[in-house]
Enzyme design. Sequence first.
Site, PDB file in Angstrom:
ATOM      1  N   HIS A  77      44.722   2.357 -40.193  1.00  0.00           N
ATOM      2  CA  HIS A  77      45.610   2.277 -39.018  1.00  0.00           C
ATOM      3  C   HIS A  77      44.908   2.623 -37.704  1.00  0.00           C
ATOM      4  O   HIS A  77      45.513   2.528 -36.647  1.00  0.00           O
ATOM      5  CB  HIS A  77      46.808   3.220 -39.189  1.00  0.00           C
ATOM      6  CG  HIS A  77      46.457   4.671 -39.016  1.00  0.00           C
ATOM      7  ND1 HIS A  77      45.880   5.415 -40.014  1.00  0.00           N
ATOM      8  CD2 HIS A  77      46.575   5.496 -37.956  1.00  0.00           C
ATOM      9  CE1 HIS A  77      45.666   6.643 -39.589  1.00  0.00           C
ATOM     10  NE2 HIS A  77      46.071   6.724 -38.336  1.00  0.00           N
TER      11      HIS A  77
HETATM   12  C1  UD1 Z   1      49.033   8.443 -34.134  1.00  0.00           C
HETATM   13  C2  UD1 Z   1      47.877   9.366 -33.750  1.00  0.00           C
HETATM   14  C3  UD1 Z   1      46.802   9.276 -34.804  1.00  0.00           C
HETATM   15  C4  UD1 Z   1      47.345   9.535 -36.181  1.00  0.00           C
HETATM   16  C5  UD1 Z   1      48.510   8.609 -36.447  1.00  0.00           C
HETATM   17  C6  UD1 Z   1      49.128   8.889 -37.782  1.00  0.00           C
HETATM   18  C7  UD1 Z   1      47.477   9.654 -31.350  1.00  0.00           C
HETATM   19  C8  UD1 Z   1      46.575   9.308 -30.239  1.00  0.00           C
HETATM   20  N1  UD1 Z   1      47.284   8.971 -32.484  1.00  0.00           N
HETATM   21  O1  UD1 Z   1      48.534   7.117 -34.119  1.00  0.00           O
HETATM   22  O2  UD1 Z   1      45.815  10.251 -34.506  1.00  0.00           O
HETATM   23  O3  UD1 Z   1      46.325   9.325 -37.120  1.00  0.00           O
HETATM   24  O4  UD1 Z   1      49.487   8.787 -35.428  1.00  0.00           O
HETATM   25  O5  UD1 Z   1      50.120   7.980 -38.098  1.00  0.00           O
HETATM   26  O6  UD1 Z   1      48.310  10.511 -31.194  1.00  0.00           O
HETATM   27  N2  UD1 Z   1      55.387   3.023 -34.469  1.00  0.00           N
HETATM   28  C9  UD1 Z   1      56.543   2.728 -35.145  1.00  0.00           C
HETATM   29  N3  UD1 Z   1      57.285   3.760 -35.610  1.00  0.00           N
HETATM   30  C10 UD1 Z   1      56.944   5.050 -35.466  1.00  0.00           C
HETATM   31  C11 UD1 Z   1      55.753   5.341 -34.775  1.00  0.00           C
HETATM   32  C12 UD1 Z   1      54.977   4.321 -34.284  1.00  0.00           C
HETATM   33  O7  UD1 Z   1      56.901   1.576 -35.314  1.00  0.00           O
HETATM   34  O8  UD1 Z   1      57.669   5.948 -35.938  1.00  0.00           O
HETATM   35  C13 UD1 Z   1      54.541   1.899 -33.966  1.00  0.00           C
HETATM   36  C14 UD1 Z   1      54.736   1.590 -32.518  1.00  0.00           C
HETATM   37  O9  UD1 Z   1      54.659   0.244 -32.346  1.00  0.00           O
HETATM   38  C15 UD1 Z   1      53.532   2.227 -31.852  1.00  0.00           C
HETATM   39  C16 UD1 Z   1      52.480   2.141 -32.936  1.00  0.00           C
HETATM   40  O10 UD1 Z   1      53.185   2.244 -34.163  1.00  0.00           O
HETATM   41  O11 UD1 Z   1      53.194   1.583 -30.696  1.00  0.00           O
HETATM   42  C17 UD1 Z   1      51.456   3.232 -32.853  1.00  0.00           C
HETATM   43  O12 UD1 Z   1      52.067   4.522 -32.810  1.00  0.00           O
HETATM   44  P1  UD1 Z   1      51.381   5.732 -31.991  1.00  0.00           P
HETATM   45  O13 UD1 Z   1      52.147   6.975 -32.232  1.00  0.00           O
HETATM   46  O14 UD1 Z   1      51.144   5.304 -30.598  1.00  0.00           O
HETATM   47  O15 UD1 Z   1      49.961   5.860 -32.625  1.00  0.00           O
HETATM   48  P2  UD1 Z   1      49.500   5.861 -34.128  1.00  0.00           P
HETATM   49  O16 UD1 Z   1      48.658   4.674 -34.346  1.00  0.00           O
HETATM   50  O17 UD1 Z   1      50.648   6.088 -35.067  1.00  0.00           O
END
Ligand code: UD1
Length: 366
Positions: A208
């Site tokens: 991811h």
């Molecule tokens: C975040 C952390 C990463 C961690 C990961 C674990 C940062 C910079 N990154 O990355 O270190 O390894 O979490 O999962 O804080 N989304 C959903 N549902 C959710 C959450 C996210 O659909 O509940 C989607 C959204 O489209 C979002 C994307 O996932 O834009 C990424 O989520 P985000 O929290 O920005 O970063 P992660 O890649 O999850």
Amino acid sequence: MRERRIVHVVGARPNFMKIAPVLEACGRHPTLRSILVHTGQHYDERMSRLFFDELGIPRPDVDLEVGSASHARQTAMILERFEPVLLERRPDLVVVVGDVNSTIACGLAAVKLGIPVAHVEAGLRSFDRTMPEEINRILTDAISDLLFVSEPSGVENLAREGADPAKVHLVGNVMIDTLLAHRERARSSRVLEDLGLEPGRYAVLTVHRPANVDDPESLRGVLEPIVELAGRIPVVFPVHPRSREALARAGWAPEPSSGLVLVEPLGYLDFLRLMMDARIVATDSGGIQEETTILGVPCVTLRDNTERPITLTRGTNRLGGTKPEGIRRAIAGALDAPAARPEPVPLWDGRAAVRIAEILARWARD
Ligand code: UD1
């Protein structure tokens, strides 16, 4: 003795398994009163609520509901929404865990109000500043008053960066506290039966990180050797929402007969069971490198570096890089190696959070 109020912060999935034992251990000290704040960085049922239920984490006292956004916007929203909580609740300390945007944002809001910050999982360094998490780690450590470290490399890194040794406490790994506490329960998960898998005869993939998934070329490069592996044993891939979007953008889907099985993100117990009985795990997660080390399951890390070097020197981890050739070689090496008998990792014994709570209780008395 005066009661001390501690605000504990969680935001994203890997934070939940880290805070669970810390909250429990603090709860045993009558002088420590815990308040739980969820930033809402992760919000889907399967990325958040499920973990609270399975790990017995109390409902958050406050949910900032920030949701997803760009780094700057997400960090800014957390800063803006966390400050009034601090002003209202007036805690004596803020505890942040890990390296996500919620970690640095809440630490920064607190320190600017003169509230001390404790960082759990301090000192880890990948030395790769293109990783958003590396920036979060360096900045959070720089503003923290208590630095709780999981492995010796963290102590060395902090010393090199000039941290006051009096702030640094090598306490062990709270994520492993949670693993050891739930290992037996995970055995009753039915995930293998549900997916038609036999113990020891399948692989697990998680991927991811932005560097691996956001660019379609990079994503294809990582998946190529995994698809080859799936030709030999089934590979289960619980797909993170970021990766789900990336796969759709890249127009990539496995052939139905390929042996690569995409599933929704799993809960803690199902995923633990899946790891426990896997022949091999391929991942770009930080925590999974540590968990497979304790479980004695071979792990190929889909990165060029790791901020958790003890998993390479004493554990079952090896770096595969992000290109097909390196990943292929690491997978072959892991499959050919004799069954792993990992050396125990000092202080990864299920009592890290107890040590943290004792230090906090001592600090509360001073
Ligand atoms: C975040 C952390 C990463 C961690 C990961 C674990 C940062 C910079 N990154 O990355 O270190 O390894 O979490 O999962 O804080 N989304 C959903 N549902 C959710 C959450 C996210 O659909 O509940 C989607 C959204 O489209 C979002 C994307 O996932 O834009 C990424 O989520 P985000 O929290 O920005 O970063 P992660 O890649 O999850």
